[in-house]
Every structure is written in C-alpha cells, then in structure tokens.
Design a protein around this motif. Structure first.
Motif, PDB file in Angstrom:
ATOM      1  N   GLY A  27       0.803  -1.209   0.000  1.00 33.61           N
ATOM      2  CA  GLY A  27       0.000   0.000   0.000  1.00 33.61           C
ATOM      3  C   GLY A  27       0.835   1.256   0.000  1.00 33.61           C
ATOM      4  O   GLY A  27       2.017   1.240   0.351  1.00 33.61           O
ATOM      5  N   ASP A  28       0.179   2.321  -0.417  1.00 29.82           N
ATOM      6  CA  ASP A  28       0.776   3.656  -0.388  1.00 29.82           C
ATOM      7  C   ASP A  28      -0.344   4.633  -0.078  1.00 29.82           C
ATOM      8  O   ASP A  28      -1.278   4.784  -0.856  1.00 29.82           O
ATOM      9  N   PHE A  29      -0.258   5.259   1.074  1.00 31.84           N
ATOM     10  CA  PHE A  29      -1.276   6.204   1.528  1.00 31.84           C
ATOM     11  C   PHE A  29      -0.815   7.646   1.311  1.00 31.84           C
ATOM     12  O   PHE A  29      -1.334   8.561   1.928  1.00 31.84           O
ATOM     13  N   GLY A  30       0.184   7.802   0.453  1.00 36.24           N
ATOM     14  CA  GLY A  30       0.709   9.131   0.180  1.00 36.24           C
ATOM     15  C   GLY A  30       1.997   9.425   0.932  1.00 36.24           C
ATOM     16  O   GLY A  30       2.560  10.509   0.827  1.00 36.24           O
ATOM     17  N   THR A  31       2.484   8.442   1.698  1.00 36.28           N
ATOM     18  CA  THR A  31       3.697   8.637   2.492  1.00 36.28           C
ATOM     19  C   THR A  31       4.794   7.650   2.117  1.00 36.28           C
ATOM     20  O   THR A  31       5.786   7.538   2.811  1.00 36.28           O
ATOM     21  N   GLY A  32       4.579   6.916   1.036  1.00 37.40           N
ATOM     22  CA  GLY A  32       5.546   5.911   0.603  1.00 37.40           C
ATOM     23  C   GLY A  32       4.967   4.515   0.682  1.00 37.40           C
ATOM     24  O   GLY A  32       4.064   4.250   1.463  1.00 37.40           O
ATOM     25  N   ARG A  33       5.495   3.643  -0.148  1.00 41.02           N
ATOM     26  CA  ARG A  33       4.982   2.269  -0.260  1.00 41.02           C
ATOM     27  C   ARG A  33       5.470   1.427   0.913  1.00 41.02           C
ATOM     28  O   ARG A  33       6.634   1.503   1.308  1.00 41.02           O
ATOM     29  N   VAL A  34       4.546   0.607   1.448  1.00 37.61           N
ATOM     30  CA  VAL A  34       4.881  -0.385   2.466  1.00 37.61           C
ATOM     31  C   VAL A  34       4.400  -1.735   1.969  1.00 37.61           C
ATOM     32  O   VAL A  34       3.471  -1.828   1.164  1.00 37.61           O
ATOM     33  N   THR A  35       5.039  -2.793   2.438  1.00 40.78           N
ATOM     34  CA  THR A  35       4.728  -4.149   1.997  1.00 40.78           C
ATOM     35  C   THR A  35       4.482  -5.049   3.189  1.00 40.78           C
ATOM     36  O   THR A  35       5.250  -5.024   4.150  1.00 40.78           O
ATOM     37  N   GLY A  36       3.419  -5.825   3.104  1.00 37.18           N
ATOM     38  CA  GLY A  36       3.081  -6.806   4.127  1.00 37.18           C
ATOM     39  C   GLY A  36       1.918  -6.351   4.989  1.00 37.18           C
ATOM     40  O   GLY A  36       1.758  -5.161   5.273  1.00 37.18           O
ATOM     41  N   ARG A  37       1.089  -7.322   5.378  1.00 35.91           N
ATOM     42  CA  ARG A  37      -0.085  -7.062   6.208  1.00 35.91           C
ATOM     43  C   ARG A  37       0.296  -6.278   7.473  1.00 35.91           C
ATOM     44  O   ARG A  37      -0.313  -5.270   7.803  1.00 35.91           O
ATOM     45  N   ASP A  50      -9.245   9.239  -3.088  1.00 34.03           N
ATOM     46  CA  ASP A  50      -9.674   8.000  -3.730  1.00 34.03           C
ATOM     47  C   ASP A  50      -8.886   6.839  -3.155  1.00 34.03           C
ATOM     48  O   ASP A  50      -7.670   6.949  -2.962  1.00 34.03           O
ATOM     49  N   TYR A  51      -9.562   5.728  -2.924  1.00 36.16           N
ATOM     50  CA  TYR A  51      -8.887   4.458  -2.693  1.00 36.16           C
ATOM     51  C   TYR A  51      -8.885   3.722  -4.029  1.00 36.16           C
ATOM     52  O   TYR A  51      -9.930   3.547  -4.653  1.00 36.16           O
ATOM     53  N   ARG A  52      -7.712   3.302  -4.478  1.00 31.68           N
ATOM     54  CA  ARG A  52      -7.558   2.480  -5.682  1.00 31.68           C
ATOM     55  C   ARG A  52      -7.027   1.136  -5.201  1.00 31.68           C
ATOM     56  O   ARG A  52      -5.881   1.043  -4.754  1.00 31.68           O
ATOM     57  N   ASP A  53      -7.869   0.123  -5.240  1.00 35.46           N
ATOM     58  CA  ASP A  53      -7.550  -1.160  -4.632  1.00 35.46           C
ATOM     59  C   ASP A  53      -7.493  -2.279  -5.657  1.00 35.46           C
ATOM     60  O   ASP A  53      -8.191  -2.247  -6.671  1.00 35.46           O
ATOM     61  N   LYS A 100      -3.903   5.205  -1.839  1.00 35.74           N
ATOM     62  CA  LYS A 100      -4.783   6.325  -1.525  1.00 35.74           C
ATOM     63  C   LYS A 100      -4.274   7.541  -2.283  1.00 35.74           C
ATOM     64  O   LYS A 100      -3.132   7.960  -2.116  1.00 35.74           O
ATOM     65  N   ILE A 101      -5.138   8.090  -3.114  1.00 34.12           N
ATOM     66  CA  ILE A 101      -4.834   9.320  -3.838  1.00 34.12           C
ATOM     67  C   ILE A 101      -5.445  10.455  -3.022  1.00 34.12           C
ATOM     68  O   ILE A 101      -6.666  10.557  -2.911  1.00 34.12           O
ATOM     69  N   ASN A 102      -4.598  11.256  -2.410  1.00 38.76           N
ATOM     70  CA  ASN A 102      -5.075  12.388  -1.620  1.00 38.76           C
ATOM     71  C   ASN A 102      -5.290  13.579  -2.538  1.00 38.76           C
ATOM     72  O   ASN A 102      -4.360  14.047  -3.175  1.00 38.76           O
TER      73      ASN A 102
END
Length: 150
Positions: A44-54, A113-116, A133-135
C-alpha cells in the motif's frame, strides 16, 4: 440472469462489504478485522511511501490512528470490476479525524480516492492485495495525529 453474471454480482457485493468493513475497522481500531481483509503480501501507499506486508500496512494505519481521537471513514461512488479471481475497486474516501481530546476545533478531513486490487483466496474470500490512496486535498491540521495532543 446467467450464472456468470450472478457470480460477478455476488463477487462485487462481497468486495463492497469488505471495503466497508475495512473502513469501519479503522474507525473501531479493529486490527483483527483489518488483518483478515488484507492479504499477507499486501502492499500500500497512503501518500507517504509504499509499504509491503499485512503487518506493515496495519502498522502504518495505527501510526496515525493510535494517536488521534474519533475518526470516520466514509466511502462513496464505489466502482468494482471483477475478472476471474482478480478485481479492482475505486472508491471516494472522505475521512474525518479529531484530536485525542475529541475537540471539534482540532480536526482534519481528507478528500481522496482508494484504488484497490483484490485477489480471490483459496477459501473463496476476497483479500485486499494493494491499496493506493490518492489524496486530493485536506482541511485542518496534521496535529490531530500528534501524540503530544493527548
């Protein structure tokens, strides 16, 4: 209605329900429900950088929400496209965050927007494998997330 159309409709409804449960899980700080919806290898990326893993995704969300007060994540204009065992969804997100004292004068709203991306699991459930997440904008102050506001 043929069986393929019915299956696609049921898949769309299942994904929409998972979207709603995920939003509610953030507001209720229900990390177990969030964990059941996320794939183990989710990104995921919420606008602060990509993270990986649950765990990393839940940790990112908790990094914000554990320090603020009441929140409400509202979804709208949901569009879901299913193709076999993969799906994409787009949903408007308007979230409201109060500070840890729940003072309405200290708040932050985001518009975006959430793009999932979703994947059907072996048990037939749908798991979230990527959230971006597109802020588009925000109103208020990031201070609502500051641990010092307690």
């Amino acid at each position: 209605m043929d069986s393929d159309s019915l299956t696609r409709l049921l898949d769309e409804r299942t994904i929409e329900r998972a979207l709603i449960l995920f939003a509610r899980a953030m507001d209720e700080r229900d990390w177990d429900t969030m964990g059941r919806i996320l794939a183990d290898d989710a990104e995921g990326d919420f606008g602060t950088g990509r993270v990986t893993g649950r765990s990393a995704l839940i940790g990112l969300v908790r990094g914000y929400l554990d320090n603020c007060g009441v929140t409400q994540h509202l979804l709208g204009n949901i569009v879901i496209d299913v193709s076999g065992d993969r799906a994409t969804s787009r949903a408007y997100i308007r979230d409201v965050h109060l500070d840890s004292t729940n003072d309405p004068a200290t708040r932050m709203y985001t518009l975006g927007d959430y793009r999932d991306t979703w994947r059907r699991a072996a048990d037939g459930s749908w798991q979230l494998v990527e959230r971006v997440k597109i802020n588009r904008g925000f109103v208020g102050t990031l201070d609502v997330f500051a641990p010092t506001s307690r």
